[in-house]
Write a protein that holds these residues in place. Structure first.
Motif, PDB file in Angstrom:
ATOM      1  N   MET A 229      -8.089   4.438   1.004  1.00 62.71           N
ATOM      2  CA  MET A 229      -8.568   5.722   0.637  1.00 62.71           C
ATOM      3  C   MET A 229      -8.020   6.974   1.683  1.00 62.71           C
ATOM      4  SD  MET A 229     -12.546   6.977   2.049  1.00 62.71           S
ATOM      5  CE  MET A 229     -13.505   6.025   1.008  1.00 62.71           C
ATOM      6  N   ALA A 230      -7.524   6.378   2.951  1.00 62.60           N
ATOM      7  CA  ALA A 230      -6.922   7.403   3.646  1.00 62.60           C
ATOM      8  C   ALA A 230      -5.531   7.735   2.929  1.00 62.60           C
ATOM      9  CB  ALA A 230      -6.579   6.592   5.080  1.00 62.60           C
ATOM     10  N   ALA A 231      -4.879   6.836   2.305  1.00 72.11           N
ATOM     11  CA  ALA A 231      -3.519   7.190   1.685  1.00 72.11           C
ATOM     12  C   ALA A 231      -3.949   8.295   0.538  1.00 72.11           C
ATOM     13  CB  ALA A 231      -2.929   5.875   1.176  1.00 72.11           C
ATOM     14  N   THR A 232      -5.108   8.472   0.040  1.00 71.00           N
ATOM     15  CA  THR A 232      -5.161   9.519  -1.049  1.00 71.00           C
ATOM     16  C   THR A 232      -5.822  10.716  -0.443  1.00 71.00           C
ATOM     17  OG1 THR A 232      -7.289   8.331  -1.755  1.00 71.00           O
ATOM     18  CG2 THR A 232      -5.316   7.778  -2.975  1.00 71.00           C
ATOM     19  N   LYS A 233      -6.654  10.592   0.403  1.00 66.99           N
ATOM     20  CA  LYS A 233      -7.696  11.832   0.873  1.00 66.99           C
ATOM     21  C   LYS A 233      -7.336  12.405   1.984  1.00 66.99           C
ATOM     22  CE  LYS A 233     -11.530  10.209  -2.010  1.00 66.99           C
ATOM     23  NZ  LYS A 233     -12.858  10.033  -2.021  1.00 66.99           N
ATOM     24  N   TYR A 234      -6.580  11.750   2.967  1.00 67.74           N
ATOM     25  CA  TYR A 234      -6.260  12.267   4.205  1.00 67.74           C
ATOM     26  C   TYR A 234      -4.877  12.804   4.475  1.00 67.74           C
ATOM     27  CZ  TYR A 234      -5.922  12.703   9.254  1.00 67.74           C
ATOM     28  OH  TYR A 234      -5.647  13.073  10.627  1.00 67.74           O
ATOM     29  N   ARG A 235      -4.728  13.975   4.978  1.00 70.47           N
ATOM     30  CA  ARG A 235      -3.441  14.643   5.160  1.00 70.47           C
ATOM     31  C   ARG A 235      -3.040  14.551   6.610  1.00 70.47           C
ATOM     32  NH1 ARG A 235      -1.808  18.102   0.738  1.00 70.47           N
ATOM     33  NH2 ARG A 235      -0.057  17.967   2.072  1.00 70.47           N
ATOM     34  N   VAL A 236      -1.865  13.815   6.728  1.00 65.03           N
ATOM     35  CA  VAL A 236      -1.302  13.711   8.092  1.00 65.03           C
ATOM     36  C   VAL A 236      -0.736  14.590   8.477  1.00 65.03           C
ATOM     37  CG1 VAL A 236       0.387  11.891   9.208  1.00 65.03           C
ATOM     38  CG2 VAL A 236      -1.112  11.027   7.481  1.00 65.03           C
ATOM     39  N   SER A 237      -0.856  14.786   9.840  1.00 66.10           N
ATOM     40  CA  SER A 237      -0.124  16.199  10.526  1.00 66.10           C
ATOM     41  C   SER A 237       1.261  15.922  10.573  1.00 66.10           C
ATOM     42  CB  SER A 237      -0.802  16.327  11.705  1.00 66.10           C
ATOM     43  OG  SER A 237      -0.451  15.488  12.592  1.00 66.10           O
ATOM     44  N   LYS A 238       1.988  17.049  10.730  1.00 62.65           N
ATOM     45  CA  LYS A 238       3.331  16.771  10.716  1.00 62.65           C
ATOM     46  C   LYS A 238       3.758  16.174  12.186  1.00 62.65           C
ATOM     47  CE  LYS A 238       5.370  20.945  10.948  1.00 62.65           C
ATOM     48  NZ  LYS A 238       5.886  22.174  11.037  1.00 62.65           N
ATOM     49  N   GLU A 239       3.006  16.556  13.281  1.00 67.39           N
ATOM     50  CA  GLU A 239       3.310  15.721  14.494  1.00 67.39           C
ATOM     51  C   GLU A 239       2.997  14.230  14.491  1.00 67.39           C
ATOM     52  OE1 GLU A 239       2.415  19.868  15.073  1.00 67.39           O
ATOM     53  OE2 GLU A 239       1.145  18.413  13.961  1.00 67.39           O
ATOM     54  N   PHE A 240       2.040  14.076  13.610  1.00 65.22           N
ATOM     55  CA  PHE A 240       1.673  12.227  13.615  1.00 65.22           C
ATOM     56  C   PHE A 240       2.741  11.697  12.539  1.00 65.22           C
ATOM     57  CE2 PHE A 240      -0.516   8.615  11.555  1.00 65.22           C
ATOM     58  CZ  PHE A 240      -0.933   8.160  12.618  1.00 65.22           C
ATOM     59  N   ARG A 241       3.458  12.309  11.686  1.00 63.65           N
ATOM     60  CA  ARG A 241       4.408  11.955  10.758  1.00 63.65           C
ATOM     61  C   ARG A 241       5.602  11.757  11.720  1.00 63.65           C
ATOM     62  NH1 ARG A 241       2.519  15.267   7.031  1.00 63.65           N
ATOM     63  NH2 ARG A 241       4.100  16.825   7.412  1.00 63.65           N
ATOM     64  N   ALA A 242       5.799  12.607  12.885  1.00 65.36           N
ATOM     65  CA  ALA A 242       7.062  12.522  13.455  1.00 65.36           C
ATOM     66  C   ALA A 242       7.081  11.158  14.506  1.00 65.36           C
ATOM     67  CB  ALA A 242       7.011  13.807  14.153  1.00 65.36           C
ATOM     68  N   LEU A 243       6.016  10.762  14.596  1.00 60.03           N
ATOM     69  CA  LEU A 243       5.944   9.578  15.613  1.00 60.03           C
ATOM     70  C   LEU A 243       6.982   8.516  15.320  1.00 60.03           C
ATOM     71  CD1 LEU A 243       2.039   9.387  16.003  1.00 60.03           C
ATOM     72  CD2 LEU A 243       3.567  10.039  17.925  1.00 60.03           C
ATOM     73  N   LYS A 244       7.553   7.946  16.219  1.00 63.78           N
ATOM     74  CA  LYS A 244       8.638   7.221  15.860  1.00 63.78           C
ATOM     75  C   LYS A 244       8.142   5.713  15.019  1.00 63.78           C
ATOM     76  CE  LYS A 244       9.019   4.467  20.038  1.00 63.78           C
ATOM     77  NZ  LYS A 244       9.813   3.858  21.178  1.00 63.78           N
ATOM     78  N   ASP A 245       6.846   5.316  15.167  1.00 61.85           N
ATOM     79  CA  ASP A 245       6.342   4.181  14.861  1.00 61.85           C
ATOM     80  C   ASP A 245       5.455   4.559  13.442  1.00 61.85           C
ATOM     81  OD1 ASP A 245       4.057   5.216  16.225  1.00 61.85           O
ATOM     82  OD2 ASP A 245       3.576   3.323  16.891  1.00 61.85           O
ATOM     83  N   TYR A 246       5.457   5.630  12.997  1.00 69.60           N
ATOM     84  CA  TYR A 246       4.528   6.271  11.910  1.00 69.60           C
ATOM     85  C   TYR A 246       4.870   5.374  10.666  1.00 69.60           C
ATOM     86  CZ  TYR A 246       3.213   8.830   7.983  1.00 69.60           C
ATOM     87  OH  TYR A 246       2.662   9.369   6.749  1.00 69.60           O
ATOM     88  N   GLN A 247       4.001   4.929  10.002  1.00 76.04           N
ATOM     89  CA  GLN A 247       3.872   4.474   8.529  1.00 76.04           C
ATOM     90  C   GLN A 247       2.800   5.073   7.699  1.00 76.04           C
ATOM     91  OE1 GLN A 247       3.125   0.251   9.656  1.00 76.04           O
ATOM     92  NE2 GLN A 247       5.265  -0.176   9.216  1.00 76.04           N
ATOM     93  N   PRO A 248       3.434   5.360   6.597  1.00 80.55           N
ATOM     94  CA  PRO A 248       2.404   6.053   5.457  1.00 80.55           C
ATOM     95  C   PRO A 248       1.172   5.037   5.370  1.00 80.55           C
ATOM     96  CG  PRO A 248       4.568   6.165   4.769  1.00 80.55           C
ATOM     97  CD  PRO A 248       4.488   5.106   5.951  1.00 80.55           C
ATOM     98  N   PHE A 249      -0.132   5.710   4.972  1.00 80.91           N
ATOM     99  CA  PHE A 249      -1.281   4.666   4.910  1.00 80.91           C
ATOM    100  C   PHE A 249      -1.163   3.873   3.822  1.00 80.91           C
ATOM    101  CE2 PHE A 249      -3.425   8.299   7.275  1.00 80.91           C
ATOM    102  CZ  PHE A 249      -3.764   7.598   8.364  1.00 80.91           C
ATOM    103  N   ALA A 250      -0.330   4.300   2.834  1.00 80.83           N
ATOM    104  CA  ALA A 250      -0.110   3.472   1.380  1.00 80.83           C
ATOM    105  C   ALA A 250       0.567   2.317   1.727  1.00 80.83           C
ATOM    106  CB  ALA A 250       0.482   4.424   0.593  1.00 80.83           C
ATOM    107  N   GLU A 251       1.580   2.511   2.549  1.00 77.49           N
ATOM    108  CA  GLU A 251       2.556   0.962   3.019  1.00 77.49           C
ATOM    109  C   GLU A 251       1.579   0.413   3.968  1.00 77.49           C
ATOM    110  OE1 GLU A 251       6.155   0.678   5.913  1.00 77.49           O
ATOM    111  OE2 GLU A 251       6.426   2.389   4.584  1.00 77.49           O
ATOM    112  N   VAL A 252       1.073   0.908   4.728  1.00 80.79           N
ATOM    113  CA  VAL A 252      -0.027  -0.086   5.652  1.00 80.79           C
ATOM    114  C   VAL A 252      -1.012  -0.935   4.730  1.00 80.79           C
ATOM    115  CG1 VAL A 252      -1.684  -0.304   7.687  1.00 80.79           C
ATOM    116  CG2 VAL A 252       0.314   1.425   7.692  1.00 80.79           C
ATOM    117  N   ALA A 253      -1.368  -0.093   3.825  1.00 87.63           N
ATOM    118  CA  ALA A 253      -2.378  -0.852   2.756  1.00 87.63           C
ATOM    119  C   ALA A 253      -2.038  -2.021   2.062  1.00 87.63           C
ATOM    120  CB  ALA A 253      -3.340   0.157   1.967  1.00 87.63           C
ATOM    121  N   ARG A 254      -0.771  -1.598   1.680  1.00 86.55           N
ATOM    122  CA  ARG A 254       0.109  -2.542   0.685  1.00 86.55           C
ATOM    123  C   ARG A 254       0.315  -3.687   1.748  1.00 86.55           C
ATOM    124  NH1 ARG A 254       5.143  -3.804   0.871  1.00 86.55           N
ATOM    125  NH2 ARG A 254       5.829  -2.083   1.717  1.00 86.55           N
ATOM    126  N   THR A 255       0.802  -3.651   3.074  1.00 88.05           N
ATOM    127  CA  THR A 255       1.488  -4.897   3.665  1.00 88.05           C
ATOM    128  C   THR A 255       0.237  -5.664   4.247  1.00 88.05           C
ATOM    129  OG1 THR A 255       1.614  -3.440   5.704  1.00 88.05           O
ATOM    130  CG2 THR A 255       3.635  -3.733   4.392  1.00 88.05           C
TER     131      THR A 255
END
Length: 83
Positions: A1-27
């Motif tokens: 749900m987070a992968a389709t409905k939540y908009r991640v901020s630019k700052e959050f995406r810039a974190l060195k350990d950031y992973q897209p929600f869709a990737e986390v859900a898949r793994t």
């Protein structure tokens, strides 16, 4: 749900350990099914039930959308949540 409905901020995406929600859900899904295939009761002990519960939740997501709303009403009896 987070992968389709939540908009991640630019700052959050810039974190060195950031992973897209869709990737986390898949793994996470892959790990659940890998654990089901490889777990051994002797070493996993009581933790052996966790991937079974997770897999059952994924199954219910597919065949009985909204099952979560009834989970506590049915007093944890998953049989009542299946169609």
């Amino acid at each position: 749900m987070a992968a389709t409905k939540y908009r991640v901020s630019k700052e959050f995406r810039a974190l060195k350990d950031y992973q897209p929600f869709a990737e986390v859900a898949r793994t996470t899904r892959e790990r659940i099914f890998k654990q089901l295939e490889t777990q051994k009761l002797g070493s996993a002990k009581r933790e052996v039930v966790y991937p079974f519960g997770a897999a059952e939740g994924l199954l219910l997501d597919q065949i009985s959308p909204g099952w979560q709303r009834r989970y506590f009403v049915e007093k944890f009896d998953l049989r009542k949540l299946y169609p």
